[in-house]
Design an enzyme around this catalytic site. Structure first.
Site, PDB file in Angstrom:
ATOM      1  CE  LYS A 127      -4.310  -1.656   0.830  1.00 12.44           C
ATOM      2  NZ  LYS A 127      -4.810  -1.829   2.179  1.00 12.44           N
ATOM      3  CG  HIS A 130      -0.600   7.779   2.510  1.00 13.54           C
ATOM      4  ND1 HIS A 130      -0.944   8.387   3.687  1.00 13.54           N
ATOM      5  CD2 HIS A 130      -1.319   6.629   2.445  1.00 13.54           C
ATOM      6  CE1 HIS A 130      -1.840   7.643   4.299  1.00 13.54           C
ATOM      7  NE2 HIS A 130      -2.074   6.566   3.571  1.00 13.54           N
ATOM      8  CG  HIS A 133       1.814   5.748   6.334  1.00 17.59           C
ATOM      9  ND1 HIS A 133       1.523   5.577   5.011  1.00 17.59           N
ATOM     10  CD2 HIS A 133       1.047   4.859   7.000  1.00 17.59           C
ATOM     11  CE1 HIS A 133       0.637   4.615   4.881  1.00 17.59           C
ATOM     12  NE2 HIS A 133       0.314   4.163   6.073  1.00 17.59           N
TER      13      HIS A 133
END
Ligand code: ARG
Length: 572
Positions: A127, A130, A133
């Site tokens: 995933k 981004h 995070h």
């Protein structure tokens, strides 16, 4: 650091018979109004013991202690002894301590090497990594640093999201539509596209869902081909994450993520059963938590597969058994508040008396200017792009300002300052506050920003270079603090004095922004001192005292930046 309350209690104790030093210590006040002194001692309580009027007692004490060099003056006002600390004595104590401790200034042995786990970042593999995070990553890294400073033995864990039914889907998608080279070239984008494609195709072909479930079961059973594919996806994702961790200068002691607990779960399912905490609900197993105002927690699904929460229960027990932690800190978004309340409550019901040593440290949401992030709709800002963007912009600024700098020097500073700007911005606000990500804001270096603080540190280094090694060495050996009593010098000494307590408070509140703000205050106070005073004066005694002050400010700012996981370049 010198503790004035303790010193005052030592002085007053011999003056009052019948009162213990500890009691006196508790009575010393910090007057709200500075015209009443830095410390005050009320004498009302003593009237009974000494059989004298309180103002008389205060007068006696004031006269007896007034000559101590730590005071500028001591006054009796009504029933109070008002004490004014000598600015010179204070500056001398503080600056000497900071300069002597240097790299160790701000550290303590409060933790006595007790083990503290800080779990942070913990992204999901395959995933995007981004901008959402960045919060857990940077706040967690700083909390870990704070606990290092406080003398705990810190264990940094990345609880990777590397397990769950989605990997069944990913493997199925790869087998139907995948291409090895694409995964190698751009793992996360490619794997994500498989995942998205799977959902689109499964709308028309529900048999894909069955295939995915069967594939996940094979993975759970450790079958070779599935395990290898999963391992490959994990390795490729981790390579991408590591690039960002390297940029941020972050490392871990353990990457034991969710998959690590896959074979450790049956024990807990059984234990919950035996302790009568679990009940069956249409083939699934749940723990009811109504008594605690919480919704039921789903432990196993009807097909027997375990869930996120079950892995967290297993992980907490594993960590206790492996590290015997004093505290087990989770830096995870506030959206998961319920999840943490549930499993910590379950551990408590299971009888683990250390359950409440597991601490969820939540933080607010990051959204984008055009709404919340959505991986599916492509509305996502990659963390790596943000860091690179900040480095690019910094590189331009530095080149403009220092046309003669070598490319290597430009690159090193651009990285330290660009990445530092993003990190500092992130650690400036209270963690629980939501915020909207904006490129303009992250790349704005004006005002109380990381570059400002780093620049202040470089400025202090430059003053020391100009002074020369000889003077710096002499200043370290000793100086006359009577040159450090100006308003700006006193303000700076006061902020330096407070830093160790600020770090303790930040640790207790799991709030790095408290350190960030204090470091900004120190930088501002240093700049005021620098502008108000001539530092490299002809009078050598005066110069030595001021250079000692610069050394102290430099050490404090550098250590503060270190706590925020930022670099402190000596030249900018
Ligand atoms: N992987 C999860 C996510 O990205 C965060 C994991 C948090 N840690 C935990 N022990 N549950 O949402």
């Amino acid at each position: 650091m010198i503790n004035y309350k303790e010193k005052i209690a030592d002085l007053i104790a011999p003056q009052v018979e019948g009162l213990e030093r500890e009691e006196i210590l508790g009575m010393i006040e910090l007057p709200a109004d500075s015209s009443m002194g830095d410390y005050a001692f009320p004498c009302f309580k003593l009237a009974k013991i000494l059989r004298k009027a309180p103002p008389m007692i205060a007068k006696g004490i004031a006269e007896a202690i007034a000559d101590d060099p730590m005071f500028e003056k001591v006054e009796q006002v009504n029933a109070y002894v008002n004490m004014f600390i000598s600015k010179a004595d204070f500056a001398g104590q503080v600056v000497t301590e900071v300069v002597t401790k240097d790299q160790n200034f701000g550290k303590s042995d409060m933790g006595q090497n007790r083990p503290v786990i800080v779990e942070y970042s913990s992204p999901n593999i395959a995933k995007p990594f981004h901008i959402g995070h960045i919060r857990s990553t940077v706040i967690g890294a700083s909390i870990a640093k704070i606990y290092d400073y406080l003398g705990f033995d810190v264990i940094r864990i990345n609880h990777l999201g590397d397990y769950g039914t989605q990997f069944g889907k990913m493997i199925v998608a790869y087998r139907h539509w995948g291409n090895e080279q694409d995964v190698i070239d751009s793992p996360i984008k490619t794997l994500l596209s498989y995942y998205t494609k799977f959902h689109v195709e499964a709308e028309n072909d529900p048999s894909l869902e069955d295939e995915a479930r069967a594939t996940f079961t094979k993975l759970e059973n450790g079958e070779k081909e599935e395990t290898e594919l999963w391992q490959w996806f994990r390795d490729e994702s981790l390579k991408e994450f590591s690039r960002v961790y390297d940029m941020l200068g972050i490392s871990y002691d353990s990457y034991a993520g969710e998959s690590f607990y896959s074979d450790k779960m049956p024990r807990f399912v059984k234990e919950l059963e035996e302790k009568g905490l679990m009940e069956e609900d249409e083939g699934a197993h749940i723990v009811r938590l109504d008594d605690y105002g919480l919704t039921p927690a789903l432990i196993t699904k009807s097909d027997g597969s375990t869930l996120y929460i079950t892995r967290d229960i297993a992980a907490a027990v594993y960590r206790k058994e492996t590290y015997d932690f004093y505290k087990n800190i989770y830096v995870v978004a506030s959206q998961q508040n319920l999840h943490f309340q549930q499993w910590i409550q379950i551990l408590e019901l299971m009888g683990y008396e250390w359950a409440r040593d597991c601490v969820h440290v939540p933080f607010g949401l990051v959204s984008l200017e055009d709404g919340t992030m959505s991986t599916r709709e492509g509305r996502v800002v990659f963390l790596e792009d943000v860091l690179n963007g900040a480095v690019d912009k910094t590189r331009e600024i530095i080149k403009e300002k220092n046309p003669d700098a070598t490319p290597e020097a430009v690159e090193e500073v651009a990285k330290a300052v660009g990445i530092g700007a993003v990190v500092f911005n992130e650690l400036s606000n209270y963690r629980i506050k939501d915020y909207v990500f904006s490129w303009d804001h992250v790349l704005n270096f004006e005002g109380e920003t990381g570059p400002y603080v780093q620049y202040t540190h470089a400025r202090a280094c430059s003053v020391l270079r100009k002074a020369g090694d000889d003077i710096v060495a002499k200043a370290k050996a000793g100086f006359d603090p009577s040159y450090l009593t100006s308003e700006s010098a006193h303000a700076l000494s006061t902020l330096l004095y407070q830093l160790p307590d600020v770090i303790v408070e930040a640790g207790e509140k799991y709030e790095p922004s408290i350190v960030t703000r204090h470091i900004v205050d120190i930088a501002q106070a240093f700049n005021k001192f620098y502008h108000d005073e001539h530092i490299l004066v002809d009078n050598e005694d005066e110069k030595l005292a001021k250079i000692a002050m610069v050394l102290a400010a430099k050490a404090a700012i550098r250590n503060g930046l270190d706590i925020l996981c930022m670099k402190a370049p000596e030249k900018m």
